[in-house]
Scaffold this motif. Sequence first.
Motif, PDB file in Angstrom:
ATOM      1  N   ASN A 169      12.497  10.761  -6.747  1.00  0.00           N
ATOM      2  CA  ASN A 169      11.310  10.674  -5.903  1.00  0.00           C
ATOM      3  C   ASN A 169      10.658   9.284  -6.014  1.00  0.00           C
ATOM      4  O   ASN A 169      10.223   8.704  -5.015  1.00  0.00           O
ATOM      5  CB  ASN A 169      10.316  11.781  -6.277  1.00  0.00           C
ATOM      6  N   GLN A 170      10.598   8.768  -7.221  1.00  0.00           N
ATOM      7  CA  GLN A 170      10.025   7.429  -7.426  1.00  0.00           C
ATOM      8  C   GLN A 170      10.903   6.365  -6.781  1.00  0.00           C
ATOM      9  O   GLN A 170      10.400   5.421  -6.154  1.00  0.00           O
ATOM     10  CB  GLN A 170       9.825   7.161  -8.916  1.00  0.00           C
ATOM     11  N   LEU A 171      12.216   6.512  -6.895  1.00  0.00           N
ATOM     12  CA  LEU A 171      13.129   5.569  -6.243  1.00  0.00           C
ATOM     13  C   LEU A 171      12.980   5.635  -4.727  1.00  0.00           C
ATOM     14  O   LEU A 171      13.042   4.612  -4.045  1.00  0.00           O
ATOM     15  CB  LEU A 171      14.574   5.851  -6.660  1.00  0.00           C
ATOM     16  N   GLU A 172      12.760   6.826  -4.195  1.00  0.00           N
ATOM     17  CA  GLU A 172      12.551   6.970  -2.755  1.00  0.00           C
ATOM     18  C   GLU A 172      11.280   6.258  -2.304  1.00  0.00           C
ATOM     19  O   GLU A 172      11.245   5.659  -1.230  1.00  0.00           O
ATOM     20  CB  GLU A 172      12.493   8.445  -2.364  1.00  0.00           C
ATOM     21  N   LYS A 173      10.238   6.300  -3.118  1.00  0.00           N
ATOM     22  CA  LYS A 173       8.992   5.602  -2.776  1.00  0.00           C
ATOM     23  C   LYS A 173       9.206   4.090  -2.787  1.00  0.00           C
ATOM     24  O   LYS A 173       8.665   3.374  -1.942  1.00  0.00           O
ATOM     25  CB  LYS A 173       7.870   6.007  -3.727  1.00  0.00           C
ATOM     26  N   ILE A 174       9.987   3.599  -3.742  1.00  0.00           N
ATOM     27  CA  ILE A 174      10.330   2.175  -3.763  1.00  0.00           C
ATOM     28  C   ILE A 174      11.135   1.837  -2.510  1.00  0.00           C
ATOM     29  O   ILE A 174      10.875   0.820  -1.848  1.00  0.00           O
ATOM     30  CB  ILE A 174      11.107   1.809  -5.045  1.00  0.00           C
ATOM     31  N   MET A 175      12.079   2.698  -2.165  1.00  0.00           N
ATOM     32  CA  MET A 175      12.920   2.480  -0.992  1.00  0.00           C
ATOM     33  C   MET A 175      12.070   2.409   0.283  1.00  0.00           C
ATOM     34  O   MET A 175      12.248   1.510   1.109  1.00  0.00           O
ATOM     35  CB  MET A 175      13.942   3.610  -0.894  1.00  0.00           C
ATOM     36  N   THR A 176      11.146   3.322   0.440  1.00  0.00           N
ATOM     37  CA  THR A 176      10.281   3.338   1.624  1.00  0.00           C
ATOM     38  C   THR A 176       9.458   2.055   1.708  1.00  0.00           C
ATOM     39  O   THR A 176       9.380   1.424   2.773  1.00  0.00           O
ATOM     40  CB  THR A 176       9.353   4.566   1.588  1.00  0.00           C
ATOM     41  N   ALA A 177       8.871   1.659   0.593  1.00  0.00           N
ATOM     42  CA  ALA A 177       8.072   0.430   0.577  1.00  0.00           C
ATOM     43  C   ALA A 177       8.939  -0.775   0.911  1.00  0.00           C
ATOM     44  O   ALA A 177       8.538  -1.649   1.692  1.00  0.00           O
ATOM     45  CB  ALA A 177       7.398   0.248  -0.786  1.00  0.00           C
ATOM     46  N   CYS A 178      10.137  -0.829   0.350  1.00  0.00           N
ATOM     47  CA  CYS A 178      11.020  -1.975   0.592  1.00  0.00           C
ATOM     48  C   CYS A 178      11.443  -2.060   2.054  1.00  0.00           C
ATOM     49  O   CYS A 178      11.485  -3.157   2.622  1.00  0.00           O
ATOM     50  CB  CYS A 178      12.232  -1.923  -0.334  1.00  0.00           C
ATOM     51  N   PHE A 179      11.749  -0.942   2.680  1.00  0.00           N
ATOM     52  CA  PHE A 179      12.062  -0.984   4.114  1.00  0.00           C
ATOM     53  C   PHE A 179      10.847  -1.448   4.912  1.00  0.00           C
ATOM     54  O   PHE A 179      10.977  -2.251   5.840  1.00  0.00           O
ATOM     55  CB  PHE A 179      12.573   0.367   4.621  1.00  0.00           C
ATOM     56  N   PHE A 222       2.451   3.783 -10.201  1.00  0.00           N
ATOM     57  CA  PHE A 222       2.969   2.549  -9.596  1.00  0.00           C
ATOM     58  C   PHE A 222       3.614   2.843  -8.244  1.00  0.00           C
ATOM     59  O   PHE A 222       3.287   2.220  -7.239  1.00  0.00           O
ATOM     60  CB  PHE A 222       3.976   1.893 -10.548  1.00  0.00           C
ATOM     61  N   THR A 223       4.525   3.805  -8.212  1.00  0.00           N
ATOM     62  CA  THR A 223       5.236   4.067  -6.959  1.00  0.00           C
ATOM     63  C   THR A 223       4.304   4.660  -5.901  1.00  0.00           C
ATOM     64  O   THR A 223       4.468   4.374  -4.715  1.00  0.00           O
ATOM     65  CB  THR A 223       6.469   4.967  -7.168  1.00  0.00           C
ATOM     66  N   ASN A 224       3.321   5.452  -6.308  1.00  0.00           N
ATOM     67  CA  ASN A 224       2.338   5.956  -5.342  1.00  0.00           C
ATOM     68  C   ASN A 224       1.479   4.833  -4.781  1.00  0.00           C
ATOM     69  O   ASN A 224       1.031   4.895  -3.634  1.00  0.00           O
ATOM     70  CB  ASN A 224       1.442   7.021  -5.976  1.00  0.00           C
ATOM     71  N   GLY A 225       1.245   3.803  -5.565  1.00  0.00           N
ATOM     72  CA  GLY A 225       0.414   2.688  -5.123  1.00  0.00           C
ATOM     73  C   GLY A 225       1.102   1.735  -4.155  1.00  0.00           C
ATOM     74  O   GLY A 225       0.438   0.967  -3.449  1.00  0.00           O
ATOM     75  N   LEU A 226       2.418   1.771  -4.093  1.00  0.00           N
ATOM     76  CA  LEU A 226       3.145   0.826  -3.237  1.00  0.00           C
ATOM     77  C   LEU A 226       2.729   0.920  -1.776  1.00  0.00           C
ATOM     78  O   LEU A 226       2.564  -0.097  -1.100  1.00  0.00           O
ATOM     79  CB  LEU A 226       4.657   1.042  -3.364  1.00  0.00           C
ATOM     80  N   SER A 227       2.532   2.126  -1.293  1.00  0.00           N
ATOM     81  CA  SER A 227       2.182   2.305   0.123  1.00  0.00           C
ATOM     82  C   SER A 227       0.756   1.861   0.433  1.00  0.00           C
ATOM     83  O   SER A 227       0.409   1.673   1.599  1.00  0.00           O
ATOM     84  CB  SER A 227       2.370   3.770   0.527  1.00  0.00           C
ATOM     85  N   GLN A 228      -0.054   1.663  -0.589  1.00  0.00           N
ATOM     86  CA  GLN A 228      -1.443   1.238  -0.380  1.00  0.00           C
ATOM     87  C   GLN A 228      -1.566  -0.269  -0.193  1.00  0.00           C
ATOM     88  O   GLN A 228      -2.572  -0.750   0.335  1.00  0.00           O
ATOM     89  CB  GLN A 228      -2.303   1.640  -1.574  1.00  0.00           C
ATOM     90  N   LEU A 229      -0.588  -1.021  -0.639  1.00  0.00           N
ATOM     91  CA  LEU A 229      -0.691  -2.475  -0.635  1.00  0.00           C
ATOM     92  C   LEU A 229      -0.660  -3.036   0.784  1.00  0.00           C
ATOM     93  O   LEU A 229       0.181  -2.648   1.593  1.00  0.00           O
ATOM     94  CB  LEU A 229       0.434  -3.090  -1.468  1.00  0.00           C
ATOM     95  N   GLN A 230      -1.562  -3.964   1.063  1.00  0.00           N
ATOM     96  CA  GLN A 230      -1.660  -4.582   2.380  1.00  0.00           C
ATOM     97  C   GLN A 230      -1.545  -6.107   2.327  1.00  0.00           C
ATOM     98  O   GLN A 230      -1.010  -6.723   3.225  1.00  0.00           O
ATOM     99  CB  GLN A 230      -3.004  -4.225   3.040  1.00  0.00           C
TER     100      GLN A 230
END
Length: 190
Positions: free
Chosen positions: A116-126, A74-82
């Motif tokens: 690490n997963q929380l950081e991925k959520i944080m990056t996507a949210c910013f 899930f967290t790896n997929g966040l950056s893929q969403l457009q």
Amino acid sequence: MTEKQLHNSLFATRISKAQIDILVGQLEKEPALAEVLFQYVLQEDKEGTFNASWTFDHLMRKQLHYLLPFMETFTNGLSQLQSESCIRPIAHVCEMVCEAYFKKKDPIFLKTVTNNQLEKIMTACFDWLIGPMNIAPKVFAMSSLYYLGFKFDWVHPELKQVLEDNYPNGTSGYRNRAKKTLDKLARLGV
């Protein structure tokens, strides 16, 4: 429900809220299909549809813990969403995860979700907060980042700066949520 039945339900036609509710009821009995459903979210993001993301959001509202076995995916997929149609419901799921972890302090989330997963959520949210999104993903991102700031001390000052910078040009909904978030930050001394 099988994976094929899920696929047919999601991709036959645009589905209504009533159909989503029925589908979620079936998926609640099949937790293993939650990850399959998320894979369909990633697929439909590329295709410009949103049945799976809408369904995923509604399933997570009822059974958020179904996300935990594939939290890394899930967290790896966040950056893929457009597509904003997919980002909006997924941003809501991120907010629910942050609430479970930080506000409710749900033991299973505290034990399972990694920094690490929380950081991925944080990056996507910013990214969603500063990107050209409509109000809903930004509101969910603000809430998530507010919670994430309790673990990552640099987040609150950065969130404050972004909100102050974008406040004058934001919609009334953005300004309303930004003001509430800025007030919470001020009470924390940020």
